[in-house]
Design a protein around this motif. Structure first.
Motif, mmCIF file in Angstrom:
data_model
loop_
_atom_site.group_PDB
_atom_site.id
_atom_site.type_symbol
_atom_site.label_atom_id
_atom_site.label_comp_id
_atom_site.label_asym_id
_atom_site.label_seq_id
_atom_site.Cartn_x
_atom_site.Cartn_y
_atom_site.Cartn_z
ATOM 1 N N THR A 23 0.825 -1.213 0.000
ATOM 2 C CA THR A 23 0.000 0.000 0.000
ATOM 3 C C THR A 23 0.856 1.258 0.000
ATOM 4 O OG1 THR A 23 -1.586 -1.241 1.345
ATOM 5 C CG2 THR A 23 -1.938 1.121 1.156
ATOM 6 N N THR A 24 1.938 1.216 0.747
ATOM 7 C CA THR A 24 2.793 2.394 0.902
ATOM 8 C C THR A 24 3.592 2.728 -0.358
ATOM 9 O OG1 THR A 24 4.435 0.925 1.923
ATOM 10 C CG2 THR A 24 2.997 2.179 3.403
ATOM 11 N N THR A 97 -0.134 9.737 -0.160
ATOM 12 C CA THR A 97 0.260 8.334 -0.157
ATOM 13 C C THR A 97 -0.710 7.577 0.740
ATOM 14 O OG1 THR A 97 1.836 8.775 1.631
ATOM 15 C CG2 THR A 97 2.689 8.802 -0.627
ATOM 16 N N THR A 99 -1.911 4.051 3.267
ATOM 17 C CA THR A 99 -1.599 3.006 4.215
ATOM 18 C C THR A 99 -2.859 2.174 4.413
ATOM 19 O OG1 THR A 99 -0.664 2.530 6.414
ATOM 20 C CG2 THR A 99 -2.244 4.362 6.264
ATOM 21 N N GLN A 104 -0.492 -4.185 5.113
ATOM 22 C CA GLN A 104 -0.118 -3.256 4.047
ATOM 23 C C GLN A 104 -0.118 -3.905 2.672
ATOM 24 O OE1 GLN A 104 0.134 -0.158 4.384
ATOM 25 N NE2 GLN A 104 0.506 0.224 6.542
ATOM 26 N N ASP A 175 -1.938 8.208 4.233
ATOM 27 C CA ASP A 175 -0.836 8.024 5.171
ATOM 28 C C ASP A 175 -0.187 9.372 5.480
ATOM 29 O OD1 ASP A 175 1.146 6.971 6.739
ATOM 30 O OD2 ASP A 175 2.357 6.224 5.073
#
Length: 205
Positions: A23-24, A97, A99, A104, A175
């Motif tokens: 995800t990051t 971004t 999270t 993740q 995030d």
């Protein structure tokens, strides 16, 4: 192209690949960072749900793809051998971004390369102006593969790279704080590499 896709069978026999993406690793250029992620249900974009039940958001791995797919594609004018973009269209954008609490790793259906061809499809789903087929594929994947969080596909506006359509059930969240696009570390290099001139606000190209 067939409309009778059996994506469960395709997954089980290995012709449809499901890949893990962090995800990051994803980012998005947005005009409204405070309301991200934006789960579009308007049946307006390539992999949106045609029934307008579940939402979809679109993300990239690089700022180059995000820029190409948003500002350059939607607001740029190519005149006198260069791209021209009004300053206001740059100033209004921020980079966010993502999270996801707990896990993740996203499970993403790979609709590129051999995996795409092996299920009877081609890159028309990423390049056509008619979204009928790509929307139907998105709906079928969402309905048949309940653990899949989205679709990996070739960016139409930067076809050496990939983009991701995330399903609403992926439960990704922003995030941290958004970064103004003009403050991004690669902003100046990006304008140079894409041959972009920024025009003062209010001055049409």
């Amino acid at each position: 192209m067939s409309s009778g896709w059996d994506f469960v069978k395709a997954r089980n026999n290995g012709s449809l690949r499901i890949v893990d993406i962090e995800t990051t690793d994803l980012l998005r250029l947005t005009r409204f960072p405070a309301t991200e992620p934006y789960w579009g249900k308007g049946k307006a974009y390539r992999f949106d749900d045609p029934a307008q039940v579940f939402g979809v958001t679109y993300a990239a791995f690089t700022i180059d793809v995000a820029f190409s797919e948003t500002i350059l594609h939607q607001k740029g004018c190519f005149i006198d051998n260069q791209w021209m973009i009004n300053e206001s269209n740059v100033m209004e954008r921020s980079v966010v971004t993502y999270t996801r609490p707990g896990n993740q790793s996203l499970k993403i259906a790979e609709l590129t390369g051999k995996s795409l061809k092996a299920i009877g499809l081609n890159n028309d789903i990423c390049s056509s102006d008619d979204y009928t087929t790509s929307m139907a594929i998105s709906s079928a994947l969402h309905a048949q593969l309940h653990d899949v969080d989205g679709i990996l596909y070739v960016s139409r506006q930067m076809n050496t790279d990939l983009a991701v359509a995330l399903f609403e059930r992926s439960n990704v969240q922003v995030d941290g704080n958004a970064t103004k696009f003009i403050d991004h570390a690669d902003f100046d290099a990006l304008l140079k590499s894409f041959n972009v001139t920024i025009l003062p606000s209010g001055k049409a190209p």
